[in-house]
Design an enzyme around this catalytic site. Structure first.
Site, PDB file in Angstrom:
ATOM      1  N   TYR A 148       0.642  -1.145  -0.195  1.00 34.16           N
ATOM      2  CA  TYR A 148      -0.314   0.039  -0.376  1.00 34.16           C
ATOM      3  C   TYR A 148       0.975   1.535   0.044  1.00 34.16           C
ATOM      4  O   TYR A 148       0.668   2.209  -0.768  1.00 34.16           O
ATOM      5  CB  TYR A 148      -0.689  -0.277   0.828  1.00 34.16           C
ATOM      6  CG  TYR A 148      -1.910   0.596   1.225  1.00 34.16           C
ATOM      7  CD1 TYR A 148      -3.371   1.032   0.122  1.00 34.16           C
ATOM      8  CD2 TYR A 148      -1.585   2.521   2.348  1.00 34.16           C
ATOM      9  CE1 TYR A 148      -3.833   2.236   0.358  1.00 34.16           C
ATOM     10  CE2 TYR A 148      -3.003   3.095   2.745  1.00 34.16           C
ATOM     11  CZ  TYR A 148      -3.578   3.101   1.091  1.00 34.16           C
ATOM     12  OH  TYR A 148      -4.736   4.423   1.270  1.00 34.16           O
ATOM     13  N   GLY A 151       3.351   1.534  -3.338  1.00 34.48           N
ATOM     14  CA  GLY A 151       1.945   1.147  -4.575  1.00 34.48           C
ATOM     15  C   GLY A 151       2.132   2.261  -4.977  1.00 34.48           C
ATOM     16  O   GLY A 151       2.106   2.953  -5.867  1.00 34.48           O
ATOM     17  N   ASN A 177      -7.187   9.991   6.307  1.00 32.69           N
ATOM     18  CA  ASN A 177      -8.254   9.140   6.437  1.00 32.69           C
ATOM     19  C   ASN A 177      -9.436   9.498   6.391  1.00 32.69           C
ATOM     20  O   ASN A 177      -9.135  10.848   6.329  1.00 32.69           O
ATOM     21  CB  ASN A 177      -8.259   8.243   8.225  1.00 32.69           C
ATOM     22  CG  ASN A 177      -6.347   7.524   8.154  1.00 32.69           C
ATOM     23  OD1 ASN A 177      -5.799   7.861   7.997  1.00 32.69           O
ATOM     24  ND2 ASN A 177      -7.174   6.456   8.356  1.00 32.69           N
ATOM     25  N   ARG A 189     -10.666  -1.020   8.637  1.00 33.28           N
ATOM     26  CA  ARG A 189     -10.316   0.366   9.214  1.00 33.28           C
ATOM     27  C   ARG A 189     -10.926   0.509  10.118  1.00 33.28           C
ATOM     28  O   ARG A 189     -12.462   0.596  10.032  1.00 33.28           O
ATOM     29  CB  ARG A 189     -10.609   1.749   7.888  1.00 33.28           C
ATOM     30  CG  ARG A 189     -10.184   1.050   6.441  1.00 33.28           C
ATOM     31  CD  ARG A 189      -9.483   1.837   5.446  1.00 33.28           C
ATOM     32  NE  ARG A 189     -11.223   1.840   4.490  1.00 33.28           N
ATOM     33  CZ  ARG A 189     -11.207   2.203   3.242  1.00 33.28           C
ATOM     34  NH1 ARG A 189     -10.644   3.467   3.047  1.00 33.28           N
ATOM     35  NH2 ARG A 189     -12.542   1.704   2.783  1.00 33.28           N
ATOM     36  N   SER A 192     -14.785   2.957  10.406  1.00 32.35           N
ATOM     37  CA  SER A 192     -15.969   1.265   9.876  1.00 32.35           C
ATOM     38  C   SER A 192     -16.074   0.295  11.130  1.00 32.35           C
ATOM     39  O   SER A 192     -17.330  -0.413  11.518  1.00 32.35           O
ATOM     40  CB  SER A 192     -16.063   1.163   8.466  1.00 32.35           C
ATOM     41  OG  SER A 192     -14.281   0.558   8.215  1.00 32.35           O
ATOM     42  N   PRO A 209      -0.664   0.220  21.493  1.00 34.53           N
ATOM     43  CA  PRO A 209      -1.419   0.195  22.434  1.00 34.53           C
ATOM     44  C   PRO A 209      -2.722   1.302  22.993  1.00 34.53           C
ATOM     45  O   PRO A 209      -3.118   2.075  23.847  1.00 34.53           O
ATOM     46  CB  PRO A 209      -0.477   1.114  22.692  1.00 34.53           C
ATOM     47  CG  PRO A 209       0.385   1.483  21.769  1.00 34.53           C
ATOM     48  CD  PRO A 209       0.210   0.959  20.599  1.00 34.53           C
ATOM     49  N   THR A 211      -2.431   4.620  21.997  1.00 37.71           N
ATOM     50  CA  THR A 211      -2.411   5.893  21.708  1.00 37.71           C
ATOM     51  C   THR A 211      -2.472   6.501  20.582  1.00 37.71           C
ATOM     52  O   THR A 211      -1.424   7.798  20.196  1.00 37.71           O
ATOM     53  CB  THR A 211      -1.127   6.021  22.688  1.00 37.71           C
ATOM     54  OG1 THR A 211      -0.340   5.533  22.188  1.00 37.71           O
ATOM     55  CG2 THR A 211      -1.406   5.696  24.426  1.00 37.71           C
ATOM     56  N   THR A 213      -2.601   7.588  16.681  1.00 36.99           N
ATOM     57  CA  THR A 213      -3.604   8.231  16.186  1.00 36.99           C
ATOM     58  C   THR A 213      -3.953   8.664  14.911  1.00 36.99           C
ATOM     59  O   THR A 213      -3.207   8.333  13.628  1.00 36.99           O
ATOM     60  CB  THR A 213      -2.790  10.124  16.689  1.00 36.99           C
ATOM     61  OG1 THR A 213      -1.836  10.147  15.460  1.00 36.99           O
ATOM     62  CG2 THR A 213      -2.399  10.522  18.254  1.00 36.99           C
ATOM     63  N   ARG A 276       2.398   5.095  14.142  1.00 41.88           N
ATOM     64  CA  ARG A 276       1.643   5.847  15.371  1.00 41.88           C
ATOM     65  C   ARG A 276       1.505   6.330  15.577  1.00 41.88           C
ATOM     66  O   ARG A 276       0.024   6.918  16.149  1.00 41.88           O
ATOM     67  CB  ARG A 276       3.002   6.068  16.358  1.00 41.88           C
ATOM     68  CG  ARG A 276       4.044   4.124  16.376  1.00 41.88           C
ATOM     69  CD  ARG A 276       5.376   4.583  16.786  1.00 41.88           C
ATOM     70  NE  ARG A 276       6.069   4.788  15.542  1.00 41.88           N
ATOM     71  CZ  ARG A 276       7.603   5.280  16.101  1.00 41.88           C
ATOM     72  NH1 ARG A 276       8.266   5.125  16.636  1.00 41.88           N
ATOM     73  NH2 ARG A 276       8.361   5.688  15.067  1.00 41.88           N
TER      74      ARG A 276
END
Length: 318
Positions: A148, A151, A177, A189, A192, A209, A211, A213, A276
């Site tokens: 991904y 690509g 996103n 995802r 959803s 974890p 955390t 984002t 992360r």
């Protein structure tokens, strides 16, 4: 698109693209804008088609192989005189005469791009936060999600090579996103996933974890940004996304509060190379496109919930 041909003397010349129909230059001919949307039966693509079809000067051609897309997303346009739908895999050649191309044929869901990795974000697991367009990213080239990330990166390379070598006019959007109605319900995802779990009275599964984002852009804002980029004069790349940043735990708590306060939140193991943090710097989009997102997460979630409940056949509890 120009094509290179050999003249027999070890020299390569550029063959010009075929001329359009003479009718398009006729004095009294009102030519429509012919627009190709690859992946147009998918989540973002179908919303883009809806917006493009609002303009009576647009003729829209959709190409999709339905790997992740769905013909139902385009049902309202099938049979319309300005709309054409072609079932086709874009990894195979296709000859069509169009004025613009929106290339959205890419499986963005982890479930789908891992299922068929050869056919599947530029920034990977970024070390710079937030991410600006001049950041080159941090990508594991052999990881499970590299199909991904890499690509997208090689696609930008090819686009700029065609731009420099053949003068092809291009626009490059870096899509962050996105969420909203018509997302595949079980596509892996996070938005959803959480909505479907809450509606089904299932525990919300937060990958450890918790955390890490993400920043979530509502699909109508995304479509507006893509169209502004296409119709402007800037080649890009330009980040299109919502800079509002949430941890996965915060997102789960928000979905629980808004949709089903009775469900539990549990932790599960994470997938390798999961970024992360991800947050777009949209300074360029603001300055060059006059664009910024309008819909906040708390306003977009109910619209998505309504769509999911309708497709799942589960009414909201009183």
């Amino acid at each position: 698109m120009a094509k290179e041909v050999s003249n027999g003397a070890n020299q390569v010349t550029s063959k010009p693209p075929p001329e359009p129909s003479p009718l398009r230059r006729a004095k009294f001919f009102q030519a429509n804008m012919r627009i190709l949307v690859t992946g147009g039966a998918g989540f973002i693509g179908s919303h883009l088609v809806d917006k493009l079809m609002e303009n009576e000067k647009n003729e829209v051609i959709v190409v999709d192989n339905y790997f992740t897309g769905c013909k139902d997303n385009l049902q309202q346009w099938i049979g319309h005189p300005r709309f054409e739908l072609i079932r086709h895999d874009v990894t195979e050649p296709l000859l069509v005469e169009v004025d613009r191309i929106y290339h959205l044929a890419c499986p963005a869901s982890p479930i789908f791009y891992k299922y068929n990795p050869v056919k599947a974000k530029v920034y990977g697991d970024p070390l710079v936060h937030p991410q600006t367009e001049d950041y080159w990213g941090n990508v594991n080239p052999i990881g499970v999600r590299s199909c991904y990330d890499e690509g997208k990166r090689v696609a930008e390379t090819l686009m700029f090579d065609y731009h420099r070598q053949h003068g092809i006019e291009i626009r490059i959007a870096r899509i962050f996103n996105t969420y909203g109605p018509r997302m595949n319900i079980d596509d892996g995802r996070v938005v959803s996933n959480f909505l479907a779990q809450a509606i089904r009275d299932e525990a919300l599964t937060v990958q450890l974890p918790g955390t890490q984002t993400r920043s979530f852009c509502y699909v109508s804002d995304m479509v507006d940004g893509l169209i502004r980029l296409m119709e402007g004069d800037n080649t890009g790349p330009i980040n299109i996304g919502n800079p509002g940043e949430f941890t996965m735990t915060e997102l789960a708590e928000t979905v629980k509060e808004m949709i089903n306060p009775e469900v539990k939140i549990i932790n599960v193991e994470n997938t390798p190379d999961d970024p992360r943090q991800r947050k777009p710097d949209i300074t360029k989009a603001k300055e060059l496109l006059g664009w910024e997102p309008k819909i906040k997460l708390r306003d977009g979630i109910p619209l998505m919930e309504e769509d999911f409940r309708k497709r799942l056949g589960i009414l909201r509890k009183n």
